[in-house]
Design a protein around this motif. Structure first.
Motif, mmCIF file in Angstrom:
data_model
loop_
_atom_site.group_PDB
_atom_site.id
_atom_site.type_symbol
_atom_site.label_atom_id
_atom_site.label_comp_id
_atom_site.label_asym_id
_atom_site.label_seq_id
_atom_site.Cartn_x
_atom_site.Cartn_y
_atom_site.Cartn_z
ATOM 1 N N ILE A 43 36.826 48.884 46.520
ATOM 2 C CA ILE A 43 36.966 49.477 45.175
ATOM 3 C C ILE A 43 36.205 48.627 44.158
ATOM 4 N N ALA A 44 36.399 47.316 44.223
ATOM 5 C CA ALA A 44 35.713 46.430 43.272
ATOM 6 C C ALA A 44 34.204 46.538 43.447
ATOM 7 N N GLY A 45 33.755 46.633 44.689
ATOM 8 C CA GLY A 45 32.318 46.750 44.959
ATOM 9 C C GLY A 45 31.746 48.047 44.386
ATOM 10 N N LEU A 46 32.487 49.151 44.542
ATOM 11 C CA LEU A 46 32.028 50.446 44.005
ATOM 12 C C LEU A 46 31.929 50.394 42.481
ATOM 13 N N VAL A 47 32.920 49.764 41.848
ATOM 14 C CA VAL A 47 32.911 49.675 40.385
ATOM 15 C C VAL A 47 31.718 48.829 39.923
ATOM 16 N N ARG A 48 31.521 47.692 40.575
ATOM 17 C CA ARG A 48 30.381 46.823 40.200
ATOM 18 C C ARG A 48 29.065 47.559 40.365
ATOM 19 N N LEU A 49 28.929 48.247 41.481
ATOM 20 C CA LEU A 49 27.700 48.981 41.778
ATOM 21 C C LEU A 49 27.424 50.054 40.718
ATOM 22 N N ALA A 50 28.466 50.820 40.384
ATOM 23 C CA ALA A 50 28.288 51.896 39.395
ATOM 24 C C ALA A 50 27.910 51.320 38.048
ATOM 25 N N GLU A 51 28.600 50.251 37.649
ATOM 26 C CA GLU A 51 28.336 49.687 36.325
ATOM 27 C C GLU A 51 26.959 49.031 36.272
ATOM 28 N N GLY A 52 26.556 48.424 37.391
ATOM 29 C CA GLY A 52 25.220 47.823 37.444
ATOM 30 C C GLY A 52 24.145 48.894 37.361
ATOM 31 N N GLU A 53 24.327 49.945 38.131
ATOM 32 C CA GLU A 53 23.319 51.002 38.196
ATOM 33 C C GLU A 53 23.196 51.747 36.867
ATOM 34 N N LEU A 54 24.336 51.944 36.200
ATOM 35 C CA LEU A 54 24.327 52.732 34.960
ATOM 36 C C LEU A 54 24.169 51.855 33.718
ATOM 37 N N GLY A 55 24.281 50.541 33.910
ATOM 38 C CA GLY A 55 24.034 49.618 32.805
ATOM 39 C C GLY A 55 25.109 49.621 31.729
ATOM 40 N N ARG A 56 26.321 49.991 32.069
ATOM 41 C CA ARG A 56 27.419 49.940 31.102
ATOM 42 C C ARG A 56 28.755 49.833 31.818
ATOM 43 N N GLY A 57 29.765 49.401 31.062
ATOM 44 C CA GLY A 57 31.098 49.245 31.633
ATOM 45 C C GLY A 57 31.921 50.508 31.446
ATOM 46 N N LEU A 88 49.362 47.057 44.155
ATOM 47 C CA LEU A 88 47.994 47.572 44.052
ATOM 48 C C LEU A 88 47.451 47.510 42.626
ATOM 49 N N LEU A 89 48.263 47.948 41.658
ATOM 50 C CA LEU A 89 47.777 47.981 40.274
ATOM 51 C C LEU A 89 47.457 46.578 39.769
ATOM 52 N N ARG A 90 48.355 45.654 40.021
ATOM 53 C CA ARG A 90 48.159 44.282 39.544
ATOM 54 C C ARG A 90 46.941 43.661 40.208
ATOM 55 N N ASP A 91 46.826 43.855 41.524
ATOM 56 C CA ASP A 91 45.698 43.253 42.255
ATOM 57 C C ASP A 91 44.364 43.839 41.795
ATOM 58 N N LEU A 92 44.342 45.133 41.561
ATOM 59 C CA LEU A 92 43.101 45.766 41.110
ATOM 60 C C LEU A 92 42.724 45.303 39.704
ATOM 61 N N ALA A 93 43.734 45.227 38.829
ATOM 62 C CA ALA A 93 43.479 44.786 37.454
ATOM 63 C C ALA A 93 42.917 43.373 37.465
ATOM 64 N N GLU A 94 43.468 42.548 38.320
ATOM 65 C CA GLU A 94 43.012 41.158 38.424
ATOM 66 C C GLU A 94 41.563 41.101 38.913
ATOM 67 N N LYS A 95 41.293 41.877 39.943
ATOM 68 C CA LYS A 95 39.964 41.877 40.552
ATOM 69 C C LYS A 95 38.896 42.438 39.611
ATOM 70 N N LEU A 96 39.284 43.432 38.816
ATOM 71 C CA LEU A 96 38.318 44.117 37.953
ATOM 72 C C LEU A 96 38.312 43.553 36.532
ATOM 73 N N GLY A 97 39.282 42.690 36.221
ATOM 74 C CA GLY A 97 39.325 42.076 34.899
ATOM 75 C C GLY A 97 39.603 43.062 33.788
ATOM 76 N N ARG A 98 40.398 44.061 34.061
ATOM 77 C CA ARG A 98 40.752 45.063 33.033
ATOM 78 C C ARG A 98 41.980 45.825 33.519
ATOM 79 N N PRO A 99 42.695 46.477 32.589
ATOM 80 C CA PRO A 99 43.833 47.280 33.042
ATOM 81 C C PRO A 99 43.356 48.488 33.839
ATOM 82 N N VAL A 100 44.159 48.886 34.811
ATOM 83 C CA VAL A 100 43.818 50.032 35.659
ATOM 84 C C VAL A 100 44.984 51.012 35.582
ATOM 85 N N ARG A 101 44.681 52.291 35.546
ATOM 86 C CA ARG A 101 45.741 53.307 35.593
ATOM 87 C C ARG A 101 45.728 53.986 36.945
#
Ligand SMILES: [Zn+2]
Length: 298
Positions: A43-57, A88-101
């Motif tokens: 999940i973290a890899g997909l988010v990084r990839l999308a944000e890198g490719e699109l140039g925004r968070g 899951l929510l806490r771990d994802l938020a930690e990994k992504l550095g932002r709140p997750v819903r």
């Protein structure tokens, strides 16, 4: 930008939507089997990839089977069992550095259709999934009604309303009860009904085709299925009275279902006039991942 993640048992999908709901990017990878940390990393890899490719968070919403326990904050009831009991929510938020819903997949489906699908612009929406299982979600003004116990919309585990003698006590459901709506309205439920009439084994989508081709047993099964659906929806209307009901999942593709459905619902609901719109989902299989992205619609 909104990122949605659909966390499934076999694949993890990401979608990036712009402000108007236009798809900017979509990626799909296999779910690492039995590997919780692996799933977090994907999940973290997909988010990084999308944000890198699109140039925004972007914001991150996740659609997943199961729910986060209000008592423990841990995921439960997921059929991807390695996820159960994990924060899951806490771990994802930690990994992504932002709140997750996070919401379950049926709620994401309902939200997607309420925001820019078949129920766009409606105040109160009930989203229905009829497929392998039967799920549902309630959305009010583009907000998921999660519910005190996080089970709002779970109509599939109510008993079949106005059950006839021949429908009682009903087949055992995986939830431990007998005769749940799901045991009648799931694909397996339709197949069981057809088998009882014809002695033949056919999957649900082939029963619809057989009915079109003149198979009387298949037509009878579809008629009974439609009546059971109408009874089950009438009960939802009596409680929530939504403006629109959207049907999704594999069985919602049987076009025979829609003809005369509203009139049948009117027979059962507590009103002599029912003008609830009953629609087929617009976004099809994409509704789950789109709805996950829309978890940050406000
Ligand atoms: Zn059940």
């Amino acid at each position: 930008m909104r990122l949605g993640i659909d966390l499934g048992g076999t694949k993890i999908e990401l979608i990036a939507l712009d402000e108007n709901g236009t798809t900017l990017l979509r990626r799909r990878v296999p779910t690492p089997t039995g590997d919780y940390v692996g799933i977090l990393n994907v999940i973290a890899g997909l988010v990084r990839l999308a944000e890198g490719e699109l140039g925004r968070g972007g914001t991150v919403g996740v659609g997943s089977p199961g729910t986060i326990s209000t008592r423990t904050g841990l995921l439960k009831n997921s059929n991807t069992t390695v996820m159960n009991g994990k924060p899951l929510l806490r771990d994802l938020a930690e990994k992504l550095g932002r709140p997750v819903r996070l919401e379950n997949d049926a709620n994401c489906f309902a939200l997607s259709e309420a925001v820019d699908g078949a129920a766009a612009g409606a105040h109160a929406v009930f989203g229905v999934i009829v497929g392998t299982g039967v799920g549902g979600g309630v959305v009010i003004d583009k907000q998921v009604l999660t519910g005190r116990n996080r089970i709002a919309g779970e109509w599939g585990h109510n008993p079949l309303p106005w059950a006839t003698e021949s429908e009682l006590p009903g087949a055992p459901c995986y939830c431990g009860k007998l005769g749940c709506v799901e045991t009648f309205l799931s694909g397996a439920g339709l197949a069981r009904d057809y088998h009882s009439r014809s002695g033949k084994q056919l999957p649900a989508h082939e029963i619809a085709l057989a009915a079109d081709a003149g198979d009387k047993g298949a037509q009878a099964s579809l008629n009974v299925y439609q009546d059971r659906l109408a009874r089950s929806l009438a009960v939802v209307i009596n409680v929530v009275d939504p403006d629109v009901i959207v049907l999704g999942g594999g069985l919602s593709n049987m076009m025979q279902l829609y003809m005369g459905l509203s009139a049948l619902v009117e027979v059962y609901a507590f009103s002599d006039e029912i003008d609830t719109r009953i629609m087929r989902a617009v976004h099809g299989d994409s509704s789950g991942v789109r709805g996950a992205a829309w978890l940050w619609s406000s």
